[in-house]
Design a protein around this motif. Structure first.
Motif, mmCIF file in Angstrom:
data_model
loop_
_atom_site.group_PDB
_atom_site.id
_atom_site.type_symbol
_atom_site.label_atom_id
_atom_site.label_comp_id
_atom_site.label_asym_id
_atom_site.label_seq_id
_atom_site.Cartn_x
_atom_site.Cartn_y
_atom_site.Cartn_z
ATOM 1 N N GLY A 8 21.163 -21.431 46.339
ATOM 2 C CA GLY A 8 21.602 -22.034 47.588
ATOM 3 C C GLY A 8 22.087 -20.965 48.553
ATOM 4 O O GLY A 8 22.233 -19.803 48.198
ATOM 5 N N GLY A 9 22.341 -21.364 49.782
ATOM 6 C CA GLY A 9 22.835 -20.422 50.774
ATOM 7 C C GLY A 9 22.475 -20.876 52.169
ATOM 8 O O GLY A 9 22.271 -22.067 52.412
ATOM 9 N N SER A 10 22.372 -19.917 53.076
ATOM 10 C CA SER A 10 22.091 -20.227 54.477
ATOM 11 C C SER A 10 20.653 -19.865 54.820
ATOM 12 O O SER A 10 20.105 -18.888 54.299
ATOM 13 C CB SER A 10 23.033 -19.449 55.389
ATOM 14 N N VAL A 11 20.063 -20.652 55.695
ATOM 15 C CA VAL A 11 18.697 -20.402 56.147
ATOM 16 C C VAL A 11 18.594 -20.892 57.578
ATOM 17 O O VAL A 11 19.280 -21.837 57.976
ATOM 18 C CB VAL A 11 17.679 -21.118 55.226
ATOM 19 N N GLN A 12 17.731 -20.261 58.354
ATOM 20 C CA GLN A 12 17.534 -20.699 59.728
ATOM 21 C C GLN A 12 16.531 -21.842 59.779
ATOM 22 O O GLN A 12 15.671 -21.973 58.892
ATOM 23 C CB GLN A 12 17.057 -19.541 60.588
ATOM 24 N N THR A 13 16.617 -22.640 60.807
ATOM 25 C CA THR A 13 15.659 -23.720 61.019
ATOM 26 C C THR A 13 14.244 -23.150 61.009
ATOM 27 O O THR A 13 13.959 -22.151 61.675
ATOM 28 C CB THR A 13 15.926 -24.419 62.359
ATOM 29 N N GLY A 14 13.398 -23.787 60.218
ATOM 30 C CA GLY A 14 12.017 -23.333 60.087
ATOM 31 C C GLY A 14 11.799 -22.338 58.971
ATOM 32 O O GLY A 14 10.650 -22.046 58.607
ATOM 33 N N GLY A 15 12.865 -21.805 58.430
ATOM 34 C CA GLY A 15 12.745 -20.855 57.329
ATOM 35 C C GLY A 15 12.576 -21.558 55.996
ATOM 36 O O GLY A 15 12.591 -22.786 55.899
ATOM 37 N N SER A 16 12.406 -20.771 54.947
ATOM 38 C CA SER A 16 12.236 -21.343 53.608
ATOM 39 C C SER A 16 13.333 -20.830 52.679
ATOM 40 O O SER A 16 13.914 -19.762 52.900
ATOM 41 C CB SER A 16 10.860 -20.996 53.044
ATOM 42 N N LEU A 17 13.573 -21.600 51.656
ATOM 43 C CA LEU A 17 14.619 -21.265 50.683
ATOM 44 C C LEU A 17 14.208 -21.833 49.352
ATOM 45 O O LEU A 17 13.657 -22.936 49.285
ATOM 46 C CB LEU A 17 15.966 -21.854 51.120
ATOM 47 N N ARG A 18 14.460 -21.091 48.288
ATOM 48 C CA ARG A 18 14.096 -21.575 46.952
ATOM 49 C C ARG A 18 15.347 -21.733 46.114
ATOM 50 O O ARG A 18 16.168 -20.816 46.017
ATOM 51 C CB ARG A 18 13.122 -20.622 46.267
ATOM 52 N N LEU A 19 15.491 -22.880 45.498
ATOM 53 C CA LEU A 19 16.563 -23.137 44.552
ATOM 54 C C LEU A 19 15.973 -23.244 43.149
ATOM 55 O O LEU A 19 14.822 -23.667 42.984
ATOM 56 C CB LEU A 19 17.296 -24.436 44.882
ATOM 57 N N SER A 20 16.760 -22.870 42.164
ATOM 58 C CA SER A 20 16.329 -22.958 40.771
ATOM 59 C C SER A 20 17.287 -23.827 39.979
ATOM 60 O O SER A 20 18.480 -23.892 40.289
ATOM 61 C CB SER A 20 16.279 -21.565 40.134
ATOM 62 N N CYS A 21 16.749 -24.455 38.968
ATOM 63 C CA CYS A 21 17.548 -25.291 38.074
ATOM 64 C C CYS A 21 17.222 -24.889 36.644
ATOM 65 O O CYS A 21 16.075 -25.011 36.213
ATOM 66 C CB CYS A 21 17.221 -26.760 38.300
ATOM 67 N N GLY A 22 18.215 -24.401 35.950
ATOM 68 C CA GLY A 22 18.046 -24.075 34.541
ATOM 69 C C GLY A 22 18.504 -25.239 33.693
ATOM 70 O O GLY A 22 19.568 -25.822 33.947
ATOM 71 N N VAL A 23 17.702 -25.585 32.694
ATOM 72 C CA VAL A 23 18.017 -26.710 31.814
ATOM 73 C C VAL A 23 18.112 -26.215 30.387
ATOM 74 O O VAL A 23 17.200 -25.554 29.895
ATOM 75 C CB VAL A 23 16.936 -27.803 31.920
ATOM 76 N N SER A 24 19.173 -26.537 29.721
ATOM 77 C CA SER A 24 19.314 -26.220 28.301
ATOM 78 C C SER A 24 19.756 -27.470 27.562
ATOM 79 O O SER A 24 20.441 -28.327 28.116
ATOM 80 C CB SER A 24 20.333 -25.096 28.098
ATOM 81 N N GLY A 25 19.316 -27.558 26.317
ATOM 82 C CA GLY A 25 19.701 -28.698 25.497
ATOM 83 C C GLY A 25 18.669 -29.804 25.430
ATOM 84 O O GLY A 25 18.863 -30.789 24.705
ATOM 85 N N LEU A 26 17.574 -29.671 26.185
ATOM 86 C CA LEU A 26 16.470 -30.625 26.112
ATOM 87 C C LEU A 26 15.213 -29.885 25.698
ATOM 88 O O LEU A 26 15.066 -28.688 25.964
ATOM 89 C CB LEU A 26 16.249 -31.311 27.464
ATOM 90 N N THR A 27 14.293 -30.595 25.063
ATOM 91 C CA THR A 27 13.078 -29.973 24.561
ATOM 92 C C THR A 27 12.133 -29.650 25.702
ATOM 93 O O THR A 27 11.772 -30.524 26.499
ATOM 94 C CB THR A 27 12.376 -30.905 23.558
ATOM 95 N N LEU A 28 11.719 -28.396 25.779
ATOM 96 C CA LEU A 28 10.829 -27.946 26.848
ATOM 97 C C LEU A 28 9.586 -28.825 26.910
ATOM 98 O O LEU A 28 9.020 -29.188 25.881
ATOM 99 C CB LEU A 28 10.456 -26.484 26.606
ATOM 100 N N ASN A 29 9.186 -29.161 28.133
ATOM 101 C CA ASN A 29 7.999 -29.977 28.411
ATOM 102 C C ASN A 29 8.162 -31.443 27.996
ATOM 103 O O ASN A 29 7.195 -32.206 28.068
ATOM 104 C CB ASN A 29 6.739 -29.408 27.746
#
Length: 124
Positions: A8-29
């Motif tokens: 997360g963070g700051s971005v200007q209008t029209g720009g792009s931003l990528r967020l990530s979510c790490g998951v643990s404790g559940l079976t992959l896929n």
């Protein structure tokens, strides 16, 4: 089960931003991840989801605004062209897969596990 958002963070209008979510404790896929945003004073709304099978789903009104992808144990949400209404706290959520492995949901009530949220601020 633990979920952690980052990017997360700051971005200007029209720009792009990528967020990530790490998951643990559940079976992959074998779990579903949903992404939600909540602006101040508004209800939390789904912006997209991805099934364990890799199928994605977006609200029709937001289809080109967000892109969700899976990278091993992390799920990413890309804000493609940020708008002022994207100023919000973004949450990832997870649940075990549905009986149909390609399905995912956009409703908050479908999800059992939630991350703490990541703030995104869009400036003009």
């Amino acid at each position: 089960v633990k979920l952690t958002e980052s990017g997360g963070g700051s971005v200007q209008t029209g720009g792009s931003l990528r967020l990530s979510c790490g998951v643990s404790g559940l079976t992959l896929n074998h779990y579903v991840v949903g992404w939600f945003r909540q602006a101040p004073g508004k209800e939390r709304e789904g912006v997209g989801c991805i099934s364990g099978y890799g199928s994605t789903r977006y609200p029709s009104s937001l289809k080109r605004q967000f892109t969700i992808a899976q990278d091993n144990t992390k799920t990413t949400l890309r804000i493609n062209s940020a708008k002022p209404e994207d100023t919000a706290t973004f949450y990832c959520a997870a649940r075990t897969e549905y009986s149909s492995p390609s399905y995912c949901a956009l409703e908050t009530s479908d999800y059992m596990y939630w991350g703490p949220g990541a703030q995104v601020t869009v400036s003009s």
